[in-house]
Design a protein around this motif. Structure first.
Motif: not given
Length: 679
Positions: A203-212, A214-219
């Motif tokens: 759960e501690e990594h959920k924010f970072a993985v979810t945000a990444f 989104r960046l992956k989709a943009q990229f």
């Protein structure tokens, strides 16, 4: 710049126009992030000297006409500066200037073709020299040169520049490497493991993985030339940009490279788990997946998992309680002629909105309605729902009821604070609920000062005077999370004292400088007000969120100190605070055809309402009991097999029979009236 004494004033002014145009372009670029292209300084200067039109840069005294030390210093200092503006790379040479266009075009082309590998920093507040003066016989001659003023944010002492460049460069480089190496499938798998609570401290990594993600989709949505620039102007928290180099990044890379799931998770846990750690539940293995597949084949359900949005053409008159004229033409059933037969009379407006229980509405009002419109309110954001059907119309029954339809309420895109409070064990059904949410390890505290002097906070969690209570308090002491919430609720407004209640947020312990700010929801009888604070809070700082003026007769009135979003919102393509046409009214599929499997839901499907995310095709609680041994597999499968977007769909708002709520509806039949349906 050097100009012969015999050259006209007009030629000198032309160069002044040139230097001015370059300075204006540089000033425009400074409003954005300045970057530096990797261009050889000598090649840049040589291109400048060699690109003038023939006959315009000949020898003057000992050097060529435009060869001067001041302009050379300027071009070497800032001639390679670029900025990304509206998604395009611009150079300081992107100007239109008569007589010098071949020069600016050559310089711009050279700089634009070079890779961008650093932000721009300079050790002085200026570059170049605006003017120099020379005594010539009986007069003083003024020489004009390239010159710009540099904003302070781009200036560092020369000794500090290498270190100042290294951090953003390394951050961007590891981000680009991660975006290239980590696959979407690996990201989705890790998010699935976190949602199942199958990953230690996942759960501690959920924010970072979810945000990444989104960046992956943009990229991946960018053309190749823009991918090379990605990361330079994207404001990305370090925890996200450097995810590849973290423990969760090790797991993501291993899965992207095809490592077996159990082996990859084992490597991750070797990095983060204590020696005595034991997994609370087993991971999904290939064997478990094969067993689940075999069960589906045995039950004839192989094609049942693939889902899509349902349409009017899919349903029959037995499935619905109401359809307007346009919907009847699609469904095609004479029974509607009987249901909606009514004697024409003059419509009349009701002075007062009448409250009608849902059962009475269905039994007495709906059968005689010719058309319905409902008032879509902000508080309905969490009630958005879509009806889901199988792609294969001949697919076997997957669910506990005798049809193959399901439904999907809006997920994590709305009402997330309420769900986080509920998950933490907080009360979300009180007459007044005040919820605080933030996204880092800081210890924020929610405070309520009541009329009469009572104060609800972590040190005094209950008010005897009003019944108000703080029931969720997170990130105090040990056990911090990146999805903390706090909740103060009043279960019965009748017990609340009249007067002004002041809600505030206090920064008790500041632990991080990333993912700053907080959000607050004030939910009064289902009406939702959202507040956002995006600034960092100092240690010990208190931010007043809102003043709540309460009286038993008038209810709650908010006087807020933070901006709130209670105005009109877009809810799946429809503006809130407006009436919208209801195409159909129906029960949830588990109550079609006289069935009574589980809770009833009442769906009001709206014209033009379109699910703007990927709806979930099914949930484990819908599945037949024979599939229970494979629930863990289907939990992952259900989260992965999302329903694709569709223009033609049945979406609207839904209400559970187990939750209190209201809906304002305008009914047209023998006369027009506005009623409030009570669930």
């Amino acid at each position: 710049m050097r100009v012969r004494r015999s050259r006209t004033t007009r030629t000198i002014m032309d160069f002044q126009a040139f230097k001015t145009a370059v300075a204006k372009q540089f000033e425009r670029m400074q409003r954005h992030t300045l970057l530096r292209a990797t261009v050889d300084k000598d090649a840049l200067w040589a291109t400048y000297l060699d690109s003038f039109p023939p006959g315009t840069n000949e020898l003057f005294r000992e050097r060529r006409r435009y060869d001067c030390s001041s302009c050379r210093q300027f071009i070497r200092a800032v001639g390679d500066v670029v900025a990304i503006i509206d998604g395009k790379l611009e150079t300081i040479w992107d100007v239109r200037i008569s007589g010098f266009q071949p020069t600016t075009d050559a310089l711009a082309a050279l700089v634009r073709d070079a890779p961008v590998e650093n932000i721009f920093l300079h050790y002085e507040r200026t570059a170049g020299a605006d003017k120099t003066f020379e005594e010539m016989s009986e007069r003083v001659h003024t020489w004009h040169h390239f010159f710009v003023n540099i904003l302070e944010k781009h200036v560092k002492p020369r000794s500090q520049i290498p270190t100042a460049l290294a951090e953003p460069r390394d951050l961007r480089n590891v981000l680009i490497r991660g975006l290239g190496e980590i696959s979407v499938d690996a990201i989705d798998t890790v998010l699935d493991l976190i949602s199942q609570n199958s990953l230690y401290r996942g759960e501690e990594h959920k924010f970072a993985v979810t945000a990444f993600k989104r960046l992956k989709a943009q990229f991946e949505g960018l053309p190749a030339d823009q991918q090379k620039l990605f990361g330079w102007t994207t404001e990305t928290p370090a925890s996200v940009a450097k995810i590849r180099n973290t423990s969760i990044g090790t797991l993501l890379v291993d899965l992207s490279e095809g490592r077996d799931l159990n082996s990859a998770v084992g490597r991750f846990e070797a990095l983060v788990a204590p020696a005595n750690y034991k997994r609370p539940s087993a991971l999904i293995s290939k064997g478990m997946i094969e067993q689940a597949k075999a069960k589906l084949v045995e039950m004839g359900l192989s094609s049942s998992l693939e889902r899509r949005h349902a349409t009017l053409e899919d349903i029959t008159i037995n499935n619905i309680l109401f359809a307007d004229r346009a919907a009847r033409e699609v469904i095609n059933g004479d029974v509607f002629d009987e249901l909606t037969a009514a004697t024409a009379s003059t419509p009349k407006d009701l002075d007062k909105i009448q409250e009608v229980p849902i059962e009475r509405f269905l039994a007495e009002i709906l059968p005689r309605a010719q058309s319905l419109e409902l008032l879509l309110e902000n508080r309905h954001a969490s009630k958005l729902v879509s009806l889901i059907a199988p792609v294969d119309p001949t697919a076997g029954g997957l669910f506990k009821w005798n049809n193959n339809f399901s439904w999907s309420y809006i997920g994590e895109l709305a009402d997330s604070i309420r769900e986080r409070v509920k998950k933490a064990g907080g009360n979300v059904t009180g007459d007044l609920c005040c919820r605080l949410s933030w996204s880092n390890f800081d210890d924020l505290d929610l405070h309520m000062h009541e009329p009469g002097g009572a104060h609800i906070y972590f040190g005094h969690k209950r008010s005897d005077a009003t019944g108000g209570r703080l029931d969720v308090d997170m990130n105090a002491g040990s056990g911090q999370t990146r999805e903390p919430v706090e909740n103060i609720f009043y279960g019965d407004r009748g017990k609340m004292r009249e007067g002004v209640y002041t809600l505030s947020v206090h920064q008790y312990t500041r632990r991080e400088s990333t993912d700053i700010g907080f959000e607050v929801e004030i939910d009064y009888l289902g009406t939702l007000h959202r507040f956002a604070y995006a600034k960092p809070m100092r240690q010990g700082e208190t931010v007043n969120v809102a003043k709540l003026d309460y009286s038993h007769s008038a209810g709650l009135e908010l006087t807020e100190s933070l901006p709130r979003s209670s105005g009109s919102r877009d809810l799946w393509g429809l503006p809130s605070k407006s009436f919208h046409r209801v195409t159909t009214v129906m029960m949830s599929p588990n109550h079609w055809d006289g069935q009574g499997v589980g809770n009833r839901h009442f769906f009001f499907m709206l014209d033009g309402c379109k699910n703007d995310g990927s709806a979930r095709g099914f949930f484990n609680e819908f599945l037949k009991s024979e599939l229970d041994p494979h629930r863990k597999v289907f939990e992952v499968v259900g989260s992965k097999m999302k329903v694709p977007d569709a223009d033609n769909q049945l979406s609207g708002i839904g209400f559970s029979s187990t939750q209190k709520n209201t809906l304002v509806c305008r009914v047209k039949g023998s006369f027009t009236r506005t009623i409030k349906i009570v669930f």
